[in-house]
Structure formats: C-alpha cells, structure tokens
Design an enzyme around this catalytic site. Structure first.
Site, PDB file in Angstrom:
ATOM      1  N   HIS A   1      49.507  16.428 -42.044  1.00  0.00           N
ATOM      2  CA  HIS A   1      49.777  15.109 -41.474  1.00  0.00           C
ATOM      3  C   HIS A   1      49.994  14.122 -42.615  1.00  0.00           C
ATOM      4  CE1 HIS A   1      45.659  13.880 -42.353  1.00  0.00           C
ATOM      5  NE2 HIS A   1      45.157  14.848 -41.589  1.00  0.00           N
TER       6      HIS A   1
ATOM      7  N   CYS B   1      34.601  20.693 -42.594  1.00  0.00           N
ATOM      8  CA  CYS B   1      34.349  20.331 -44.005  1.00  0.00           C
ATOM      9  C   CYS B   1      34.063  21.574 -44.840  1.00  0.00           C
ATOM     10  CB  CYS B   1      33.136  19.419 -44.146  1.00  0.00           C
ATOM     11  SG  CYS B   1      33.332  17.763 -43.493  1.00  0.00           S
TER      12      CYS B   1
ATOM     13  N   HIS C   1      34.171  14.509 -39.070  1.00  0.00           N
ATOM     14  CA  HIS C   1      35.047  15.144 -38.077  1.00  0.00           C
ATOM     15  C   HIS C   1      34.611  14.958 -36.627  1.00  0.00           C
ATOM     16  CE1 HIS C   1      36.216  17.360 -41.773  1.00  0.00           C
ATOM     17  NE2 HIS C   1      37.404  17.212 -41.242  1.00  0.00           N
TER      18      HIS C   1
ATOM     19  N   LYS D   1      39.094   7.898 -40.120  1.00  0.00           N
ATOM     20  CA  LYS D   1      39.967   8.752 -40.937  1.00  0.00           C
ATOM     21  C   LYS D   1      40.912   9.546 -40.039  1.00  0.00           C
ATOM     22  CE  LYS D   1      39.764  12.573 -44.201  1.00  0.00           C
ATOM     23  NZ  LYS D   1      39.476  13.966 -43.949  1.00  0.00           N
TER      24      LYS D   1
ATOM     25  N   LYS E   1      43.437  15.922 -37.979  1.00  0.00           N
ATOM     26  CA  LYS E   1      43.919  16.823 -36.919  1.00  0.00           C
ATOM     27  C   LYS E   1      42.793  17.146 -35.945  1.00  0.00           C
ATOM     28  CE  LYS E   1      48.196  17.761 -37.288  1.00  0.00           C
ATOM     29  NZ  LYS E   1      49.160  17.868 -36.201  1.00  0.00           N
TER      30      LYS E   1
ATOM     31  N   CYS F   1      29.219  22.136 -41.163  1.00  0.00           N
ATOM     32  CA  CYS F   1      30.452  21.674 -40.514  1.00  0.00           C
ATOM     33  C   CYS F   1      31.580  22.597 -40.945  1.00  0.00           C
ATOM     34  CB  CYS F   1      30.797  20.230 -40.903  1.00  0.00           C
ATOM     35  SG  CYS F   1      32.477  19.762 -40.351  1.00  0.00           S
TER      36      CYS F   1
ATOM     37  N   HIS G   1      47.567  14.026 -45.718  1.00  0.00           N
ATOM     38  CA  HIS G   1      47.789  14.999 -46.797  1.00  0.00           C
ATOM     39  C   HIS G   1      48.984  14.567 -47.649  1.00  0.00           C
ATOM     40  CE1 HIS G   1      46.117  17.509 -43.371  1.00  0.00           C
ATOM     41  NE2 HIS G   1      45.175  17.607 -44.291  1.00  0.00           N
TER      42      HIS G   1
ATOM     43  N   CYS H   1      29.281  16.071 -37.145  1.00  0.00           N
ATOM     44  CA  CYS H   1      29.708  15.710 -38.498  1.00  0.00           C
ATOM     45  C   CYS H   1      30.227  14.269 -38.495  1.00  0.00           C
ATOM     46  CB  CYS H   1      30.810  16.661 -38.951  1.00  0.00           C
ATOM     47  SG  CYS H   1      31.708  16.082 -40.403  1.00  0.00           S
TER      48      CYS H   1
HETATM   49  N1  MSP Z   1      40.534  22.568 -48.937  1.00  0.00           N
HETATM   50  C1  MSP Z   1      39.792  21.402 -49.259  1.00  0.00           C
HETATM   51  C2  MSP Z   1      40.137  20.919 -50.656  1.00  0.00           C
HETATM   52  C3  MSP Z   1      39.861  21.920 -51.748  1.00  0.00           C
HETATM   53  S1  MSP Z   1      40.355  21.329 -53.303  1.00  0.00           S
HETATM   54  C4  MSP Z   1      39.689  22.403 -54.385  1.00  0.00           C
HETATM   55  C5  MSP Z   1      40.141  20.297 -48.269  1.00  0.00           C
HETATM   56  N2  MSP Z   1      41.284  20.435 -47.617  1.00  0.00           N
HETATM   57  S2  MSP Z   1      41.866  19.402 -46.554  1.00  0.00           S
HETATM   58  O1  MSP Z   1      43.016  20.037 -45.968  1.00  0.00           O
HETATM   59  O2  MSP Z   1      40.855  18.960 -45.671  1.00  0.00           O
HETATM   60  O3  MSP Z   1      42.427  18.200 -47.379  1.00  0.00           O
HETATM   61  C6  MSP Z   1      41.634  17.106 -47.723  1.00  0.00           C
HETATM   62  C7  MSP Z   1      42.479  16.150 -48.517  1.00  0.00           C
HETATM   63  O4  MSP Z   1      43.676  15.819 -47.782  1.00  0.00           O
HETATM   64  C8  MSP Z   1      41.841  14.809 -48.789  1.00  0.00           C
HETATM   65  O5  MSP Z   1      40.940  14.823 -49.883  1.00  0.00           O
HETATM   66  C9  MSP Z   1      43.070  13.965 -49.048  1.00  0.00           C
HETATM   67  O6  MSP Z   1      43.606  14.267 -50.288  1.00  0.00           O
HETATM   68  C10 MSP Z   1      43.992  14.455 -47.951  1.00  0.00           C
HETATM   69  N3  MSP Z   1      43.746  13.778 -46.696  1.00  0.00           N
HETATM   70  C11 MSP Z   1      43.452  14.368 -45.499  1.00  0.00           C
HETATM   71  N4  MSP Z   1      43.315  13.400 -44.548  1.00  0.00           N
HETATM   72  C12 MSP Z   1      43.502  12.194 -45.112  1.00  0.00           C
HETATM   73  C13 MSP Z   1      43.447  10.871 -44.636  1.00  0.00           C
HETATM   74  N5  MSP Z   1      43.219  10.593 -43.371  1.00  0.00           N
HETATM   75  N6  MSP Z   1      43.630   9.886 -45.531  1.00  0.00           N
HETATM   76  C14 MSP Z   1      43.855  10.111 -46.861  1.00  0.00           C
HETATM   77  N7  MSP Z   1      43.902  11.351 -47.341  1.00  0.00           N
HETATM   78  C15 MSP Z   1      43.773  12.411 -46.495  1.00  0.00           C
HETATM   79  O7  MSP Z   1      39.366  19.364 -48.167  1.00  0.00           O
END
Ligand code: MSP
Length: 448
Positions: free
Chosen positions: A19, A130, A147, A295, A298, A127, A22, A144
C-alpha cells in the site's frame, strides 16, 4: 575499504500486496539514493521481501497453497509496483534465497558456539502481524496497539540471544554517536527503552517450520525478525563475498517507519556487536501515513494501493506529493483533496506553467536554442535564487529533511514564475536592441 553509500528500505512482509505506506518509505529511499548518485557517489540501494514467519505461512494457508507457491505469486506484484514507481534499487533480496539463508545459519551458529545463545523457555502475548512478543504497555484489551488484532499466548522452549549483555555497549553507542538513531525523538525513545533494561531475546520457534532451521538444533527455526535483519548484511555480501562486503558495509542509512525502530536500533546493533561486525551509521525512522488518525494498514483494511493514485496523477506527481506534503519524520495523512490541490497549484500551475512559458519563448524568440546568459548585468537575482535553492536542497537531502528539499524546489519554481511576470521577457524580446541583454535583468520592465 568502504567506498559506497548504502541505503536500505525495510524488507516488507509479503502477506499481501503493498500500500502507499510501504511506497512512502521506498520512494523516500529512492530519492536519497538518486541524489547520492547524482553527486557522483557509488551507491548501493537495497530493498526486498521478508518471506519467513507465521505471517507468510498463514497467508499461504489462507490461499490453500504452499508458502513457496504463495511467494511466487505475490513477490512479482511488489516488484511491479517498484518498477512502476521508478524505484532504482540496485538489488532485491528475498530471505528465501540461498545467499541469505546460509550466512544466516552460519551467523547464529557462531553466536551459539561462542555462548551468546542458550536454551530457555518463554511465555508471552504474540502479535502475528508484528511478529513480536508484546510488553504490557503495547496491549489494548488483549489486542495489538498497532494492528488491533487479538494477541496469542505463546509458551515455548526457545533459544535465546543474550541481548541483555549488550545494554552498556548500546548505551555507549547512542551516547558517542548521537546520529545513530534519528530523528531525535526516536533517539530519546530508544535510549530510555534500553536504560529501562533489556530482556534476552527469543530467537527460535518450534510451533511451525516456515523459517530457516537452526543448524545446531533443526527442530527450531530462526525467529523471523533476526533472520530478516541480517538481509542488510547478506545482500551486501556478508558470508559470501568478503571483498564486496568491505566495500559496502556499514550501511549509511536504514530507513523505516517508527514502529520497527527498536528492532533496528537495539536488536540489530547488538547482533552485530556479538558477531564483531561494525554497526550501521544511521537508523532513521519516519512517521506513519495515517487514515482516520491511525496507521494505514492492510490488517485494518485501510491500505490504498499505489496504482490507485498513480493511474490518476502519474508517477512523478505521486513521488513529489508525499515528500512535499509530510514533514519527514512526522505522521501525516494522505487525502485526495490535498493531492489534487498540490497537483494543480505546484505542478500544473507552478512547474508546468513555467516549463511551457520558457520553452515557448526559447522556441519563438531563439529558434529553440537555449541562449547564453547575458554578461551585461552579471549574475541576476534568479541565479542567486538558484544557488540558494541548491544549498537548501542539498542540506535538506543530507539531513533527511526531504520535505525541506522538496519545498526548496517548489519555492524556486514560484520565484522563477514571479520573476517572469515582473521582467516580462515576452515584451523585451520584441525589441531587438534589448532582446539579449535585458532578458534576465531585474527590473528591466520598469524602464520600458
Ligand atoms: N518485515 C518487517 C521489516 C523487516 S526489516 C529487517 C516489516 N514489514 S512490513 O511489511 O510490515 O513493513 C513495515 C514498513 O513498511 C514500515 O516500517 C514502513 O517503512 C512501511 N510502512 C507500512 N505502513 C506504513 C504506514 N502506514 N506509514 C508509513 N510507513 C509504512 O515490518
């Protein structure tokens, strides 16, 4: 010897499609990577996918396929988004690759052999989104805080990493290198978290098997987070290509949103210290893209796919908007209204109008050849504004105040448009005697 600027995004969980949250991180890293390349530096820009753990296993079960089949289906849909967003990553690491899995096993075998890993048992609230055990303050009514999903009670015999033993070295790191965790608000958070005391970290699981087997006890798989963190090293050649690793490591910036700062600023440097590897130079956490004050995620069904916006506004506008709109480091909201407003005022009326005016004039007055700047009046106000803009842009980019860099560009566009209106070169150009020298001369119009 290190000769490369190395920047990373988190590796994302591919339990669903991406989304715009990311994409926010990935575009920001891309902008920084491109800027360092422009400055002539060698750059290694890494992104990738986090493919182990319960998150991914459950997504595949939901679809009734094997995890590998799920990954074959979902990973290309992430790569497609990055291509469309013109992400210039130099590599894309997947944690199921051999170049990652083998060095991960060697890494933990070494920690085990040297006594940094021991067998214990753990019980806690987990969680799955997470992939993390939660502490009391992170739980709201059994769910959580990030989430909103039900936590699961997990009781297992696990191997533990002696994280607690690294408390003092971590505190010394934050103290000696204040830039290690940024922005400052996150640094303070991390320091007080570590000062509050560290528990040893459970680094294996036995209740499922979708992960990298612990080589000393293959009934256990390595905890997804510590497997994932190592991607930053393995993609740079750790455990496979020492020469390459030496030229890239340590990473200059690990970028992410603030929810995963502790993994990066506490657990990751402690793991590296245990293995006698340099810690990264900086861990930088930006804020959240919010929906209704929460935040975007998904899990909460609030994710907007980047294509929904790109189809409407185009890629460049998309990339520009998020960096310009949200102070980098703070939370911010996306709205169609604000995106449409910036699109119209800053890109269409600002930049677009400027480009079309200037190109039209060069075409009609100078046979479509950019004329040499006039020497008659020396450097004018516009040149000064351009130099000031470049300085502000540069310091914004280097301090990761990306909104500042974007604002500098926008203000320069405004200034140039103001200048055109004041100087009105289309009038000057009609007078052959003034055409060359007076174009660009501040206040020339006053004498008309
Ligand atoms: N897989 C772990 C990260 C491992 S790194 C060694 C993870 N993945 S995740 O798919 O949940 O991605 C989290 C990251 O996606 C956040 O830290 C950020 O970079 C980005 N974001 C996901 N949702 C977001 C928002 N709503 N706002 C800003 N960034 C977002 O955690």
């Amino acid at each position: 010897m290190k000769d490369t600027f190395y920047i990373t995004t988190p590796i994302y969980y591919v339990n669903d499609v991406p989304h715009i949250g990311h994409a926010y991180t990935t575009v920001a890293c891309d902008v920084v990577a491109r800027y360092h390349r422009l400055k002539g530096e060698r750059v290694f820009f890494l992104t990738g996918t986090d493919e182990h753990g319960e998150n991914i296993l459950r997504a595949s079960e939901r679809e009734g396929v094997m995890p590998t089949q799920w990954l074959d289906r979902i990973v290309p849909s992430w790569q497609e988004v990055w291509e469309r967003l013109m992400i210039s990553n130099d590599d894309f690491i997947r944690t199921t690759e051999e170049r990652h899995e083998r060095p991960v096993q060697e890494f933990f075998q070494t920690l085990y052999d040297q006594g940094d890993v021991y067998l214990g048992s753990y019980e806690g609230q987990y969680c799955v989104s997470c992939e993390e055990f939660k502490q009391a303050g992170e739980v709201i009514d059994g769910t959580c805080a990030i989430h909103g999903i039900e936590l699961e009670l997990v009781r297992e015999d696990n191997y533990f990493f002696r994280l607690s033993a690294y408390r003092d070295r971590l505190l010394a790191l934050y103290d000696e290198r204040p830039e290690f965790v940024q922005p400052e608000v996150r640094r303070n958070e991390v320091v007080s978290f570590v000062k509050g005391g560290l528990q040893d970290l459970s680094i294996t699981r036995t209740s499922f098997d979708w992960g990298i087997p612990a080589p000393w006890d293959p009934k256990h798989v390595i905890y997804v987070w510590v497997d994932a963190l190592l991607n930053y090293a393995t993609a740079a050649g750790y455990g496979t290509d020492p020469g390459r690793f030496a030229s890239i490591w340590p990473a200059d910036v690990h970028m992410m949103a603030k929810e995963i700062i502790r993994f990066h600023a506490v657990i990751w440097p402690a793991m590296l210290m245990a293995a006698d590897v340099d810690v990264p130079r900086q861990v930088f956490a930006h804020g959240y893209l919010l929906v209704g004050g929460e935040k975007m995620s998904k899990t909460k069904l609030t994710g907007i796919h980047p294509f929904q916006l790109i189809d409407h506004f185009g890629v460049d506008a998309y990339r520009y908007y998020f960096l310009r709109e949200i102070p980098f480091g703070q939370d911010g909201s996306f709205s169609w209204e604000s995106m449409a407003a910036r699109y119209t005022s800053e890109l269409a009326n600002g930049l677009g109008n400027l480009a079309s005016r200037v190109l039209a004039m060069v075409s009609s007055y100078f046979d479509a050849v950019v004329p040499e700047p006039s020497e008659r009046y020396g450097r004018g106000r516009l040149a000064d504004a351009a130099v000031a803009m470049a300085k502000r842009f540069d310091s914004g980019m280097l301090a990761l105040e990306l909104h500042e860099a974007a604002a500098a560009l926008d203000e320069f566009v405004r200034e140039t448009n103001r200048y055109l209106v004041e100087v009105s070169p289309w009038t000057l150009a009609k007078d052959p005697s003034r055409r060359q020298g007076d174009v660009g001369r501040p206040g020339a119009r006053d004498e008309d």
